[in-house]
Design a protein around this motif. Structure first.
Motif, short mmCIF file in Angstrom:
data_model
loop_
_atom_site.label_atom_id
_atom_site.label_comp_id
_atom_site.label_asym_id
_atom_site.label_seq_id
_atom_site.Cartn_x
_atom_site.Cartn_y
_atom_site.Cartn_z
N SER A 205 5.69 7.01 0.87
CA SER A 205 6.78 5.94 -0.07
C SER A 205 7.71 6.44 -0.63
CB SER A 205 5.88 4.78 -0.66
OG SER A 205 6.45 3.99 -1.39
N LEU B 112 -3.46 -1.17 0.52
CA LEU B 112 -4.88 -1.37 0.27
C LEU B 112 -5.37 -2.78 0.73
CD1 LEU B 112 -4.81 -0.19 -3.52
CD2 LEU B 112 -6.07 0.88 -1.67
N VAL C 51 -0.30 6.91 1.63
CA VAL C 51 0.78 5.90 1.23
C VAL C 51 1.95 6.16 0.39
CG1 VAL C 51 1.41 3.53 0.80
CG2 VAL C 51 -0.67 3.85 2.13
N ALA C 52 1.27 6.74 -0.78
CA ALA C 52 2.09 7.14 -1.99
C ALA C 52 3.19 8.18 -1.35
CB ALA C 52 1.46 7.55 -3.05
N LYS D 133 -6.30 7.15 1.15
CA LYS D 133 -5.38 6.29 1.83
C LYS D 133 -4.24 5.81 0.67
CE LYS D 133 -5.31 1.87 3.91
NZ LYS D 133 -6.30 0.47 4.17
N ILE D 134 -4.57 5.89 -0.82
CA ILE D 134 -3.47 5.59 -1.55
C ILE D 134 -2.60 6.73 -1.52
CG2 ILE D 134 -3.11 5.55 -4.03
CD1 ILE D 134 -5.58 3.78 -4.08
N THR D 135 -3.24 7.98 -1.47
CA THR D 135 -2.44 9.62 -1.52
C THR D 135 -1.42 9.18 -0.41
OG1 THR D 135 -4.14 10.66 -2.58
CG2 THR D 135 -2.46 11.84 -1.50
N ASP E 72 4.08 -0.77 -1.92
CA ASP E 72 3.85 -0.24 -0.48
C ASP E 72 2.30 0.11 -0.73
OD1 ASP E 72 6.41 -0.34 0.60
OD2 ASP E 72 6.76 1.86 0.22
N VAL E 73 1.88 0.69 -1.95
CA VAL E 73 0.42 1.14 -2.10
C VAL E 73 -0.51 -0.24 -2.01
CG1 VAL E 73 -1.29 1.86 -3.57
CG2 VAL E 73 0.97 3.27 -3.12
N LYS E 74 0.05 -1.40 -2.76
CA LYS E 74 -0.79 -2.55 -2.56
C LYS E 74 -1.06 -3.19 -1.25
CE LYS E 74 0.05 -4.49 -7.43
NZ LYS E 74 0.51 -5.71 -8.14
#
Length: 146
Positions: A29, A144, A25-26, A21-23, A139-141
């Motif tokens: 972004s 999450l 979104v990054a 999910k982090i990847t 965006d990442v926060k």
């Protein structure tokens, strides 16, 4: 002799899902983060651009109003240089609207240079990088939390 042993196991599927999910979104972004960074540089370039006190131009030729060069500064997404993991923006002046920007930036044999684009880059480089990082982190926060 007796032996003691211990065994542990862990289900990494939730961690893997979070990292995926982090990847994602990054990657999504990169463009907004790059735009946040270029905006800092764009604003600095416009603020540093010299503005004449009166209209100017060639004798018998096109007249340019005060602020023409400043108003021709743009920021543009470089689609051909960007990838899902890397977004590129450019800032410069529109050469069709203010061909003389090069003369202002670099000078001529009859006119001293009044550099503004390179000094803007030097002054804004760290602030622009911070703005891009802040945007991506936000965006990442946000992702999450959801």
């Amino acid at each position: 002799m007796s032996r003691a042993s211990m065994s542990a196991s862990y289900d990494f599927s939730k961690l893997d899902a979070s990292l995926d999910k982090i990847t994602k979104v990054a990657e999504e972004s990169t463009r907004p983060a790059a735009q946040a960074g270029i905006q800092v540089f764009y604003d600095e370039a416009r603020a540093r651009c010299p503005v004449s006190d009166q209209a100017h131009g060639r004798k018998g030729g096109q007249q340019f109003q005060p602020g023409n060069l400043r108003d021709s500064i743009y920021q543009a997404f470089a689609d051909d240089e960007s990838t899902p993991a890397r977004s590129v923006y450019r800032t410069s002046w529109n050469k069709a609207k203010a061909f003389y920007g090069t003369f202002v930036e670099n000078g001529t044999s009859k006119m001293a240079a009044q550099p503004f684009l390179r000094p803007a880059y030097d002054a804004a480089r760290n602030k622009a990088a911070q703005a891009a990082r802040r945007r991506m982190l936000a965006d990442v926060k946000k992702a999450l939390k959801s």
